[in-house]
Design a protein around this motif. Sequence first.
Motif, PDB file in Angstrom:
ATOM      1  N   GLU A  33       0.589  -1.074   0.265  1.00 23.82           N
ATOM      2  CA  GLU A  33       0.091   0.325  -0.170  1.00 23.82           C
ATOM      3  C   GLU A  33       0.977   1.145   0.293  1.00 23.82           C
ATOM      4  OE1 GLU A  33      -3.336   2.885   2.148  1.00 23.82           O
ATOM      5  OE2 GLU A  33      -2.246   0.866   3.680  1.00 23.82           O
ATOM      6  N   ILE A  34       1.704   1.618   0.926  1.00 25.48           N
ATOM      7  CA  ILE A  34       2.249   2.463   0.806  1.00 25.48           C
ATOM      8  C   ILE A  34       2.959   2.896  -0.815  1.00 25.48           C
ATOM      9  CG2 ILE A  34       4.903   3.550   2.134  1.00 25.48           C
ATOM     10  CD1 ILE A  34       4.155   1.650   4.566  1.00 25.48           C
ATOM     11  N   GLY A  35       3.554   1.983  -1.398  1.00 27.90           N
ATOM     12  CA  GLY A  35       4.249   1.364  -2.421  1.00 27.90           C
ATOM     13  C   GLY A  35       3.510   2.569  -3.613  1.00 27.90           C
ATOM     14  N   ARG A  36       2.082   1.489  -3.274  1.00 28.06           N
ATOM     15  CA  ARG A  36       1.405   1.678  -4.679  1.00 28.06           C
ATOM     16  C   ARG A  36       1.230   3.620  -4.406  1.00 28.06           C
ATOM     17  NH1 ARG A  36      -2.644  -1.362  -6.772  1.00 28.06           N
ATOM     18  NH2 ARG A  36      -3.534   0.283  -7.978  1.00 28.06           N
ATOM     19  N   ARG A  37       0.865   3.463  -3.226  1.00 27.51           N
ATOM     20  CA  ARG A  37      -0.094   5.367  -2.339  1.00 27.51           C
ATOM     21  C   ARG A  37       0.379   6.526  -2.955  1.00 27.51           C
ATOM     22  NH1 ARG A  37      -3.566   5.389   1.958  1.00 27.51           N
ATOM     23  NH2 ARG A  37      -2.756   6.937   2.113  1.00 27.51           N
ATOM     24  N   SER A  38       2.398   5.568  -2.976  1.00 24.44           N
ATOM     25  CA  SER A  38       3.297   6.921  -2.520  1.00 24.44           C
ATOM     26  C   SER A  38       3.574   7.502  -3.967  1.00 24.44           C
ATOM     27  CB  SER A  38       4.876   6.357  -2.067  1.00 24.44           C
ATOM     28  OG  SER A  38       4.610   5.313  -2.933  1.00 24.44           O
ATOM     29  N   GLN A  39       3.336   5.911  -5.358  1.00 25.45           N
ATOM     30  CA  GLN A  39       3.783   6.446  -6.559  1.00 25.45           C
ATOM     31  C   GLN A  39       2.097   7.127  -7.541  1.00 25.45           C
ATOM     32  OE1 GLN A  39       3.057   2.722  -9.127  1.00 25.45           O
ATOM     33  NE2 GLN A  39       5.137   1.775  -7.601  1.00 25.45           N
ATOM     34  N   SER A  40       0.816   7.701  -6.567  1.00 24.24           N
ATOM     35  CA  SER A  40       0.516   9.226  -6.899  1.00 24.24           C
ATOM     36  C   SER A  40       0.224   9.700  -6.188  1.00 24.24           C
ATOM     37  CB  SER A  40      -1.019   7.879  -6.769  1.00 24.24           C
ATOM     38  OG  SER A  40      -1.726   7.515  -5.451  1.00 24.24           O
ATOM     39  N   THR A  41       0.725  10.048  -5.534  1.00 27.19           N
ATOM     40  CA  THR A  41       1.266  11.506  -4.413  1.00 27.19           C
ATOM     41  C   THR A  41       2.641  11.815  -4.756  1.00 27.19           C
ATOM     42  OG1 THR A  41       0.204   9.681  -2.455  1.00 27.19           O
ATOM     43  CG2 THR A  41       1.704  11.456  -2.494  1.00 27.19           C
ATOM     44  N   ASN A  87      -9.280   4.016   4.985  1.00 23.83           N
ATOM     45  CA  ASN A  87      -9.509   2.242   4.635  1.00 23.83           C
ATOM     46  C   ASN A  87     -10.179   1.821   5.560  1.00 23.83           C
ATOM     47  OD1 ASN A  87      -7.004   2.701   2.493  1.00 23.83           O
ATOM     48  ND2 ASN A  87      -5.983   2.476   3.687  1.00 23.83           N
ATOM     49  N   ALA A  88     -11.039   0.518   4.962  1.00 20.81           N
ATOM     50  CA  ALA A  88     -11.842   0.056   5.094  1.00 20.81           C
ATOM     51  C   ALA A  88     -11.547  -0.253   6.485  1.00 20.81           C
ATOM     52  CB  ALA A  88     -13.121  -0.921   4.911  1.00 20.81           C
ATOM     53  N   PRO A  89     -11.989  -0.298   7.984  1.00 21.59           N
ATOM     54  CA  PRO A  89     -12.050  -1.378   9.520  1.00 21.59           C
ATOM     55  C   PRO A  89     -12.091  -2.712   8.866  1.00 21.59           C
ATOM     56  CG  PRO A  89     -13.987  -0.354   9.205  1.00 21.59           C
ATOM     57  CD  PRO A  89     -13.584  -0.345   8.392  1.00 21.59           C
ATOM     58  N   ASP A  90     -11.205  -3.207   8.030  1.00 26.15           N
ATOM     59  CA  ASP A  90     -11.252  -4.543   7.375  1.00 26.15           C
ATOM     60  C   ASP A  90     -10.241  -5.685   7.144  1.00 26.15           C
ATOM     61  OD1 ASP A  90     -12.129  -7.603   6.366  1.00 26.15           O
ATOM     62  OD2 ASP A  90     -12.507  -6.434   4.233  1.00 26.15           O
ATOM     63  N   LEU A  91      -9.601  -6.489   8.232  1.00 24.69           N
ATOM     64  CA  LEU A  91      -8.010  -6.564   8.115  1.00 24.69           C
ATOM     65  C   LEU A  91      -7.338  -7.454   7.092  1.00 24.69           C
ATOM     66  CD1 LEU A  91      -4.923  -6.319   9.003  1.00 24.69           C
ATOM     67  CD2 LEU A  91      -5.666  -8.569  10.781  1.00 24.69           C
ATOM     68  N   ASN A  92      -8.729  -8.628   6.290  1.00 25.11           N
ATOM     69  CA  ASN A  92      -8.995  -9.527   5.465  1.00 25.11           C
ATOM     70  C   ASN A  92      -8.997  -9.007   4.153  1.00 25.11           C
ATOM     71  OD1 ASN A  92      -8.260 -12.504   7.510  1.00 25.11           O
ATOM     72  ND2 ASN A  92     -10.493 -12.392   8.040  1.00 25.11           N
ATOM     73  N   GLY A  93     -10.188  -7.991   4.327  1.00 23.85           N
ATOM     74  CA  GLY A  93     -10.117  -7.512   3.130  1.00 23.85           C
ATOM     75  C   GLY A  93      -9.497  -6.872   2.380  1.00 23.85           C
ATOM     76  N   TYR A  94      -8.528  -6.249   3.422  1.00 22.53           N
ATOM     77  CA  TYR A  94      -6.860  -5.274   3.505  1.00 22.53           C
ATOM     78  C   TYR A  94      -5.995  -5.814   2.691  1.00 22.53           C
ATOM     79  CZ  TYR A  94      -2.992  -2.155   4.564  1.00 22.53           C
ATOM     80  OH  TYR A  94      -1.887  -1.211   3.974  1.00 22.53           O
ATOM     81  N   ILE A  95      -6.355  -7.257   3.381  1.00 21.11           N
ATOM     82  CA  ILE A  95      -4.276  -8.621   2.776  1.00 21.11           C
ATOM     83  C   ILE A  95      -5.167  -8.690   1.564  1.00 21.11           C
ATOM     84  CG2 ILE A  95      -3.119 -10.648   3.164  1.00 21.11           C
ATOM     85  CD1 ILE A  95      -4.019  -9.583   6.344  1.00 21.11           C
ATOM     86  N   ASN A  96      -6.119  -9.343   1.213  1.00 17.96           N
ATOM     87  CA  ASN A  96      -6.898 -10.130   0.322  1.00 17.96           C
ATOM     88  C   ASN A  96      -6.984  -8.858  -0.816  1.00 17.96           C
ATOM     89  OD1 ASN A  96      -7.253 -12.464   1.400  1.00 17.96           O
ATOM     90  ND2 ASN A  96      -9.611 -11.866   1.653  1.00 17.96           N
ATOM     91  N   ALA A  97      -7.224  -7.580  -1.081  1.00 14.72           N
ATOM     92  CA  ALA A  97      -7.177  -6.236  -2.077  1.00 14.72           C
ATOM     93  C   ALA A  97      -5.541  -6.545  -2.395  1.00 14.72           C
ATOM     94  CB  ALA A  97      -7.563  -5.261  -1.598  1.00 14.72           C
ATOM     95  N   LEU A  98      -4.611  -6.690  -1.669  1.00 12.36           N
ATOM     96  CA  LEU A  98      -3.196  -6.074  -2.009  1.00 12.36           C
ATOM     97  C   LEU A  98      -2.081  -6.959  -2.413  1.00 12.36           C
ATOM     98  CD1 LEU A  98      -2.728  -3.228   1.247  1.00 12.36           C
ATOM     99  CD2 LEU A  98      -2.004  -2.800  -1.614  1.00 12.36           C
ATOM    100  N   LYS A  99      -2.872  -8.508  -2.048  1.00 14.45           N
ATOM    101  CA  LYS A  99      -2.074  -9.374  -2.351  1.00 14.45           C
ATOM    102  C   LYS A  99      -2.771  -9.681  -4.278  1.00 14.45           C
ATOM    103  CE  LYS A  99      -2.362 -12.983  -0.001  1.00 14.45           C
ATOM    104  NZ  LYS A  99      -2.961 -14.130   0.595  1.00 14.45           N
ATOM    105  N   THR A 100      -3.503  -8.502  -4.202  1.00 10.87           N
ATOM    106  CA  THR A 100      -4.354  -9.134  -5.941  1.00 10.87           C
ATOM    107  C   THR A 100      -3.256  -7.873  -6.920  1.00 10.87           C
ATOM    108  OG1 THR A 100      -6.445  -8.146  -5.949  1.00 10.87           O
ATOM    109  CG2 THR A 100      -5.927 -10.840  -5.882  1.00 10.87           C
TER     110      THR A 100
END
Length: 398
Positions: free
Chosen positions: A45-53, A294-307
């Motif tokens: 997430e840090i890498g992805r978000r920093s590219q658009s910042t 970000n949504a308060p959803d750890l599993n959703g967070y991990i799964n989204a960034l995994k893809t």
Amino acid sequence: MSDLIESEYLYIHVPFCIKKCRYCDFYSQTNLSLIPDYVTALVREIGRRSQSTVSHPKGNAATVYFGGGTPSLLGPRQLETILQALDNAFGLCPQTEITLEANPGTLDEIHLKSFQGMGINRVSLGFQSFDPAQLSLLGRIHSIDDAVHAVEKVRTAGIENISLDLIYGLPGQTGDHLIRELDAALVLMPAHLSCYMLTLEPGTILHAMHGRGKFLPMAKSDQVDLFRAAAKYLKTCGWDHYEVSNFATQTCLRSRHNRAYWQMVPYHGFGPAAHSYAVKSDTDGSAVYERFWNAPDLNGYINALKTGDLPPSGSEILTREQRQMEYVMVGLRTSMGLNIKTGQNLWQNRFLTVFQTLMEDLENKELARRRDAGQRFVLTLEGWMRLDSIIASFVEKI
């Protein structure tokens, strides 16, 4: 405020706890086996978000704040991995204030030495109380001895900027009891104290207990009396009361990270449930003020960034009225108060027109005063004791 605007402020939400405290409504999980997957997702997430910042010059990150949850559950390699990702994206430097929130029952001396070596220079310890009965009521996992030894461990590791969190206003607490709590904290010689009034937040265990008649909170008026007692006592001890709930031994030891929040400066938040605030340019060149999270959803967070996707999130564009309300709400909480010039800009030169009568009334009642040749409007201690109603009076006029 220009020095604040030209810097980066970074928040990392670590959503893990060994056990959920009864008063806490911050998002966290107790499944610690997910920590490695979380760290991998966070770095992405840090890498992805920093590219658009649009970042400022590398090495201009003013603060990094590891909040939670219990960030001290992370190991040295995991923290180092996260800090390296932040350095690659935003640029850290020796002057960056890097704060780690910690539970006194989760600190390891060897780990702390590693933390200090990788640049962590401020530790915020969640003591909450020096009373075993109150610790039990709050659902804390540490003992008084754990708390005292935690300070020793942090100092031995070479970290002197130590902040202690205390909660007051629990049922049955008296002014004398609170002063004893403060004395126990002062003996440990912290650099900073955060003293929070207990509030019943929806979704917490204490809130549910209250609903079942199993917990009776202290009356608000009694809590306010304790606030006055704590503020006056710490003032006599030479502490700088710079925000309603925060005290520092010196001005330079105020929390630089929280200062950015209170002055409505843009910041980046990473991790599930983390919030961010950005000021962007519209197509016509005008400023757009956006809050996103970000949504308060750890599993959703991990799964989204995994893809390769960004995590589930939400956002809102702040209206002028929302920004005005937030300016009043956060400004009146601090010893810096409201900057009249900033208010005039935000209200298109109508700030004094709208609020002059209300401000004069508060001054006449000795609930507020002017500072810096009339350029700042700040609440007195008696004003802070009526903070909610004073803010409501301002909001009515917006």
